[in-house]
Design a protein around this motif. Structure first.
Motif, PDB file in Angstrom:
ATOM      1  N   GLU A 150       9.754 -12.445  17.535  1.00 59.31           N
ATOM      2  CA  GLU A 150      10.765 -12.834  16.548  1.00 59.31           C
ATOM      3  C   GLU A 150      10.855 -11.800  15.435  1.00 59.31           C
ATOM      4  N   PHE A 151       9.727 -11.240  15.041  1.00 58.45           N
ATOM      5  CA  PHE A 151       9.695 -10.149  14.063  1.00 58.45           C
ATOM      6  C   PHE A 151      10.551  -8.993  14.581  1.00 58.45           C
ATOM      7  N   GLU A 152      10.315  -8.613  15.825  1.00 52.77           N
ATOM      8  CA  GLU A 152      11.074  -7.514  16.431  1.00 52.77           C
ATOM      9  C   GLU A 152      12.569  -7.834  16.487  1.00 52.77           C
ATOM     10  N   ARG A 153      12.899  -9.057  16.898  1.00 50.97           N
ATOM     11  CA  ARG A 153      14.303  -9.437  17.021  1.00 50.97           C
ATOM     12  C   ARG A 153      15.016  -9.380  15.683  1.00 50.97           C
ATOM     13  N   GLN A 154      14.383  -9.957  14.643  1.00 51.21           N
ATOM     14  CA  GLN A 154      15.006  -9.976  13.323  1.00 51.21           C
ATOM     15  C   GLN A 154      15.139  -8.569  12.745  1.00 51.21           C
ATOM     16  N   MET A 155      14.162  -7.726  13.011  1.00 52.15           N
ATOM     17  CA  MET A 155      14.213  -6.356  12.518  1.00 52.15           C
ATOM     18  C   MET A 155      15.352  -5.581  13.177  1.00 52.15           C
ATOM     19  N   LEU A 156      15.468  -5.683  14.506  1.00 55.40           N
ATOM     20  CA  LEU A 156      16.488  -4.928  15.236  1.00 55.40           C
ATOM     21  C   LEU A 156      17.896  -5.453  14.978  1.00 55.40           C
ATOM     22  N   SER A 157      18.007  -6.745  14.683  1.00 54.31           N
ATOM     23  CA  SER A 157      19.316  -7.335  14.417  1.00 54.31           C
ATOM     24  C   SER A 157      19.778  -7.130  12.981  1.00 54.31           C
ATOM     25  N   GLY A 158      18.865  -6.675  12.118  1.00 51.37           N
ATOM     26  CA  GLY A 158      19.210  -6.473  10.720  1.00 51.37           C
ATOM     27  C   GLY A 158      19.059  -7.718   9.867  1.00 51.37           C
ATOM     28  N   GLU A 159      18.546  -8.800  10.442  1.00 50.34           N
ATOM     29  CA  GLU A 159      18.333 -10.030   9.673  1.00 50.34           C
ATOM     30  C   GLU A 159      17.179  -9.887   8.684  1.00 50.34           C
ATOM     31  N   LEU A 160      16.240  -9.025   9.020  1.00 51.28           N
ATOM     32  CA  LEU A 160      15.015  -8.876   8.238  1.00 51.28           C
ATOM     33  C   LEU A 160      14.888  -7.442   7.751  1.00 51.28           C
ATOM     34  N   ASP A 161      14.645  -7.280   6.459  1.00 53.83           N
ATOM     35  CA  ASP A 161      14.376  -5.960   5.894  1.00 53.83           C
ATOM     36  C   ASP A 161      12.913  -5.634   6.169  1.00 53.83           C
ATOM     37  N   VAL A 162      12.655  -4.473   6.764  1.00 56.74           N
ATOM     38  CA  VAL A 162      11.288  -4.106   7.145  1.00 56.74           C
ATOM     39  C   VAL A 162      10.940  -2.732   6.602  1.00 56.74           C
ATOM     40  N   GLU A 163       9.791  -2.639   5.960  1.00 56.12           N
ATOM     41  CA  GLU A 163       9.238  -1.358   5.521  1.00 56.12           C
ATOM     42  C   GLU A 163       7.952  -1.125   6.311  1.00 56.12           C
ATOM     43  N   LEU A 164       8.018  -0.232   7.271  1.00 57.82           N
ATOM     44  CA  LEU A 164       6.841   0.126   8.059  1.00 57.82           C
ATOM     45  C   LEU A 164       6.160   1.327   7.428  1.00 57.82           C
ATOM     46  N   ILE A 165       4.884   1.185   7.135  1.00 51.10           N
ATOM     47  CA  ILE A 165       4.141   2.258   6.492  1.00 51.10           C
ATOM     48  C   ILE A 165       2.808   2.462   7.217  1.00 51.10           C
ATOM     49  N   PRO A 166       2.224   3.647   7.111  1.00 56.25           N
ATOM     50  CA  PRO A 166       0.930   3.890   7.764  1.00 56.25           C
ATOM     51  C   PRO A 166      -0.112   2.873   7.321  1.00 56.25           C
ATOM     52  N   GLN A 167      -0.969   2.475   8.256  1.00 60.93           N
ATOM     53  CA  GLN A 167      -1.936   1.416   7.980  1.00 60.93           C
ATOM     54  C   GLN A 167      -2.889   1.772   6.836  1.00 60.93           C
ATOM     55  N   GLY A 168      -3.357   3.010   6.823  1.00 56.12           N
ATOM     56  CA  GLY A 168      -4.240   3.429   5.738  1.00 56.12           C
ATOM     57  C   GLY A 168      -3.538   3.416   4.392  1.00 56.12           C
ATOM     58  N   THR A 169      -2.260   3.785   4.388  1.00 57.24           N
ATOM     59  CA  THR A 169      -1.482   3.757   3.150  1.00 57.24           C
ATOM     60  C   THR A 169      -1.306   2.329   2.659  1.00 57.24           C
ATOM     61  N   LEU A 170      -1.075   1.399   3.577  1.00 56.32           N
ATOM     62  CA  LEU A 170      -0.977  -0.013   3.212  1.00 56.32           C
ATOM     63  C   LEU A 170      -2.256  -0.480   2.530  1.00 56.32           C
ATOM     64  N   ALA A 171      -3.387  -0.144   3.123  1.00 52.37           N
ATOM     65  CA  ALA A 171      -4.675  -0.551   2.555  1.00 52.37           C
ATOM     66  C   ALA A 171      -4.889   0.058   1.175  1.00 52.37           C
ATOM     67  N   GLU A 172      -4.537   1.337   1.027  1.00 55.16           N
ATOM     68  CA  GLU A 172      -4.779   2.012  -0.238  1.00 55.16           C
ATOM     69  C   GLU A 172      -3.817   1.588  -1.330  1.00 55.16           C
ATOM     70  N   ARG A 173      -2.601   1.212  -0.961  1.00 55.24           N
ATOM     71  CA  ARG A 173      -1.673   0.698  -1.970  1.00 55.24           C
ATOM     72  C   ARG A 173      -2.141  -0.665  -2.488  1.00 55.24           C
ATOM     73  N   CYS A 174      -2.779  -1.440  -1.619  1.00 55.20           N
ATOM     74  CA  CYS A 174      -3.421  -2.685  -2.057  1.00 55.20           C
ATOM     75  C   CYS A 174      -4.582  -2.374  -2.992  1.00 55.20           C
ATOM     76  N   ARG A 175      -5.416  -1.447  -2.570  1.00 53.70           N
ATOM     77  CA  ARG A 175      -6.615  -1.126  -3.346  1.00 53.70           C
ATOM     78  C   ARG A 175      -6.265  -0.509  -4.696  1.00 53.70           C
ATOM     79  N   ALA A 176      -5.172   0.262  -4.727  1.00 54.16           N
ATOM     80  CA  ALA A 176      -4.731   0.840  -5.997  1.00 54.16           C
ATOM     81  C   ALA A 176      -4.322  -0.259  -6.967  1.00 54.16           C
ATOM     82  N   ALA A 177      -3.595  -1.245  -6.458  1.00 56.30           N
ATOM     83  CA  ALA A 177      -3.206  -2.375  -7.311  1.00 56.30           C
ATOM     84  C   ALA A 177      -4.434  -3.138  -7.788  1.00 56.30           C
ATOM     85  N   GLN A 178      -5.407  -3.307  -6.901  1.00 51.48           N
ATOM     86  CA  GLN A 178      -6.646  -3.995  -7.252  1.00 51.48           C
ATOM     87  C   GLN A 178      -7.383  -3.274  -8.371  1.00 51.48           C
ATOM     88  N   ALA A 179      -7.394  -1.944  -8.313  1.00 58.91           N
ATOM     89  CA  ALA A 179      -8.146  -1.137  -9.286  1.00 58.91           C
ATOM     90  C   ALA A 179      -7.349  -0.829 -10.545  1.00 58.91           C
TER      91      ALA A 179
END
Length: 233
Positions: free
Chosen positions: A84-113
């Motif tokens: 369903e995630f894939e369907r909504q993304m490809l149909s344009g129903e869902l706005d998706v920001e795909l980012i590198p996994q390490g960047t996701l973790a570090e953007r969380c950690r930056a907010a934490q710190a």
């Protein structure tokens, strides 16, 4: 000692509204805040921006929010096993920001710190870096990535106490620790809520200063996303 214990998931989710940005710990179906997600489904909160490594599967975890069209944007590393995630993304129903996994973790950690942003080499020279500031350090190019700005972070831990100290178990210690304290309000649901002084301080993964609310969850299913077994002999 400050007591951060709340009676139930309903009290823990007080203040969540439409169009908020929320973090959800977990990787696949491991360590996801099952009770918080189920309650948000019941509440019908809509227009959410969800920051999570992925969205689980169609009929469980964040997939339940996607089914109800309660999520307007996913900030994730990959689509995973969620059709369903894939369907909504490809149909344009869902706005998706795909980012590198390490960047996701570090953007969380930056907010934490409390850091406003980080520089990372991940994604330089690709679509990930388009429109972003880049800078050279010691002959290597880096991309500026901003820390997340979330209203709520929903965390799942194995054990916790009334002060908010947390212990994670196994692979549930994934994005959960980095998301603690990375939002304005961190809500931790635990399998076992123990009295103060019970936890060994040397075993605590996240100190209570990063948690605002904690409650004991119920009826954890702990589904397995991909089960691999050996064939019968």
């Amino acid at each position: 000692m400050i007591n951060k214990k709340v009676a139930n998931v309903q009290e823990a989710l007080q203040g969540i509204k439409d169009n908020m940005t929320c973090m959800f710990g977990g990787f696949g179906l491991s360590g996801i805040p099952e009770n918080a997600i189920a309650e948000i489904v019941k509440m019908g909160t809509k227009g959410l921006t969800c920051i999570s490594n992925n969205a689980g599967v169609d009929d469980f975890g964040l997939g339940l929010l996607l089914q109800k069209h309660q999520i307007k944007k996913m900030v994730s590393s990959y689509v995973g096993e969620n059709d369903e995630f894939e369907r909504q993304m490809l149909s344009g129903e869902l706005d998706v920001e795909l980012i590198p996994q390490g960047t996701l973790a570090e953007r969380c950690r930056a907010a934490q710190a409390g850091f406003p942003a980080i520089y990372t080499p991940a994604g330089y020279g690709t679509e990930v870096a388009e429109g972003k500031e880049t800078r050279e350090f010691n002959g290597k190019m880096y991309v500026l990535e901003h820390a997340f700005d979330a209203d709520f972070a929903f965390i799942k831990a194995w054990k916790g106490d009334a002060a908010g100290n947390l212990i994670f178990k196994g692979t549930a210690r994934n994005f959960n620790p980095n998301m603690c304290g990375a939002a304005k309000i961190t809500v931790a649901e635990v399998e076992e809520l123990v009295p103060l002084g019970t936890l060994d301080p040397n075993q605590i993964h996240i100190p209570g200063i990063f948690v605002q609310r904690i409650f004991q969850g119920e009826r954890y299913e702990k589904r397995i996303e991909q089960r691999t077994v050996r064939p019968k002999n």
